[in-house]
Scaffold this active site. Structure first.
Site, mmCIF file in Angstrom:
data_model
loop_
_atom_site.group_PDB
_atom_site.id
_atom_site.type_symbol
_atom_site.label_atom_id
_atom_site.label_comp_id
_atom_site.label_asym_id
_atom_site.label_seq_id
_atom_site.Cartn_x
_atom_site.Cartn_y
_atom_site.Cartn_z
ATOM 1 N N LYS A 117 0.961 -1.257 0.002
ATOM 2 C CA LYS A 117 -0.143 -0.172 0.066
ATOM 3 C C LYS A 117 0.554 1.054 0.033
ATOM 4 C CE LYS A 117 -3.715 -2.737 2.714
ATOM 5 N NZ LYS A 117 -4.636 -2.566 3.028
ATOM 6 N N TYR A 157 -12.086 -3.518 -3.098
ATOM 7 C CA TYR A 157 -12.957 -2.826 -2.029
ATOM 8 C C TYR A 157 -13.991 -2.834 -1.654
ATOM 9 C CZ TYR A 157 -8.333 -2.997 0.162
ATOM 10 O OH TYR A 157 -7.138 -2.509 0.683
ATOM 11 N N ASN A 203 -1.766 -0.339 7.477
ATOM 12 C CA ASN A 203 -1.310 -1.523 7.231
ATOM 13 C C ASN A 203 -0.341 -1.836 6.682
ATOM 14 O OD1 ASN A 203 -3.447 -2.384 5.792
ATOM 15 N ND2 ASN A 203 -4.761 -3.493 7.235
ATOM 16 N N HIS A 219 -1.690 -5.241 1.216
ATOM 17 C CA HIS A 219 -2.673 -6.393 1.392
ATOM 18 C C HIS A 219 -2.666 -7.804 0.600
ATOM 19 C CE1 HIS A 219 -6.700 -7.460 -0.757
ATOM 20 N NE2 HIS A 219 -5.818 -8.084 -1.635
ATOM 21 N N GLU A 269 -8.811 -10.494 -8.283
ATOM 22 C CA GLU A 269 -7.724 -9.576 -7.926
ATOM 23 C C GLU A 269 -7.025 -9.118 -8.776
ATOM 24 O OE1 GLU A 269 -6.952 -9.595 -3.823
ATOM 25 O OE2 GLU A 269 -8.764 -9.601 -3.577
HETATM 26 P P1 IDP Z 1 -7.461 -6.946 5.400
HETATM 27 O O1 IDP Z 1 -7.131 -6.341 4.535
HETATM 28 O O2 IDP Z 1 -6.534 -7.642 6.610
HETATM 29 O O3 IDP Z 1 -8.289 -8.437 4.835
HETATM 30 P P2 IDP Z 1 -9.859 -6.155 5.088
HETATM 31 O O4 IDP Z 1 -11.118 -6.758 7.352
HETATM 32 O O5 IDP Z 1 -10.348 -7.030 4.160
HETATM 33 O O6 IDP Z 1 -8.827 -6.343 6.068
HETATM 34 O O7 IDP Z 1 -10.459 -5.228 5.112
HETATM 35 C C1 IDP Z 1 -9.208 -3.751 4.405
HETATM 36 C C2 IDP Z 1 -9.100 -2.777 4.395
HETATM 37 O O8 IDP Z 1 -8.861 -1.748 5.050
HETATM 38 C C3 IDP Z 1 -7.327 -3.127 5.851
HETATM 39 O O9 IDP Z 1 -6.247 -3.512 5.283
HETATM 40 C C4 IDP Z 1 -7.318 -1.762 6.478
HETATM 41 O O10 IDP Z 1 -6.715 -1.109 5.312
HETATM 42 C C5 IDP Z 1 -8.870 -1.231 5.996
HETATM 43 N N1 IDP Z 1 -9.498 -0.973 7.469
HETATM 44 C C6 IDP Z 1 -10.455 -2.390 7.296
HETATM 45 N N2 IDP Z 1 -11.161 -2.197 9.227
HETATM 46 C C7 IDP Z 1 -10.866 -1.256 8.967
HETATM 47 C C8 IDP Z 1 -11.261 0.141 10.166
HETATM 48 O O11 IDP Z 1 -11.532 -0.828 11.510
HETATM 49 N N3 IDP Z 1 -9.936 0.917 10.605
HETATM 50 C C9 IDP Z 1 -9.636 1.400 9.299
HETATM 51 N N4 IDP Z 1 -9.259 0.812 8.253
HETATM 52 C C10 IDP Z 1 -9.490 -0.008 7.964
HETATM 53 MG MG MG Z 2 -9.430 -8.503 3.251
#
Ligand code: IDP
Ligand code: MG
Length: 160
Positions: free
Chosen positions: A20, A60, A123, A126, A137
């Site tokens: 990212k 997303y 984070n 992805h 994807e």
């Molecule tokens: P993942 O990336 O671990 O699969 P997902 O639940 O699919 O997690 O969410 C996609 C992305 O959305 C996360 O990696 C993060 O960047 C963002 N995200 C998820 N939950 C939150 C939140 O509560 N606050 C802000 N960003 C979030």
């Molecule tokens: Mg995800």
């Protein structure tokens, strides 16, 4: 060769892995790629890419009703990302383990997020959550001809 033809027709599991914008800005590109390389997966596609809002929203789309969706789209489009297609048996689940929990504070040490990040909204990486999403994807982020068909000389030393 027959072997190459046979291989290219096989359904090999692939995962879409993306560094990212924060990972790119923080100079973590080499570190993150290195973890997948060292594990022993095969890199089939790689590019630095500035994505559009439309593409980020499509990627997303399952999260479109979440309160953080607008800031997530802003984050993902805020700078270049590194798009990768990694291949190997079990790559999807294994990559999720290498990446670690969504919230970096809960991610285990030794994982990418556990070692390199502190917040869910930053984070760094992805990874696809299922083989079907891996396919979806990769088709979304890569154009025809952007993936390379190749065999690594390491394969016989990784797979018996
Ligand atoms: P993942 O990336 O671990 O699969 P997902 O639940 O699919 O997690 O969410 C996609 C992305 O959305 C996360 O990696 C993060 O960047 C963002 N995200 C998820 N939950 C939150 C939140 O509560 N606050 C802000 N960003 C979030
Ligand atoms: Mg995800």
């Amino acid at each position: 060769s027959m072997l190459t033809i046979w291989h290219s027709n096989m359904e090999v599991e692939q995962s879409y892995i993306m560094i990212k914008p924060d990972g790119v800005q923080r100079g973590l590109v080499g570190e993150i790629i290195s973890r997948f390389e060292k594990k022993g997966f095969l890199l089939k596609g790689l590019k630095l890419f500035q994505c559009s809002k439309d593409l980020a929203q499509e990627h997303y789309k399952d999260l479109k009703d979440k309160p953080f969706f607008p800031t997530l789209i802003e984050y993902i489009t805020s700078g270049p990302v590194v798009c990768m297609a990694w291949e190997g048996d079990g790559v999807v689940a294994s990559a999720r383990k290498l990446i670690g929990a969504t919230n970096p504070l809960q991610a285990e040490p030794g994982t990418i997020r556990g070692d390199l990040a502190v917040q869910t909204g930053r984070n760094v990486v992805h990874g696809s959550d299922s083989p079907d999403n891996g396919k979806r994807e990769i088709a979304l982020w890569f154009k025809e001809g952007e993936l390379c068909q190749w065999e690594s000389v390491q394969t016989p030393w990784l797979v018996e």
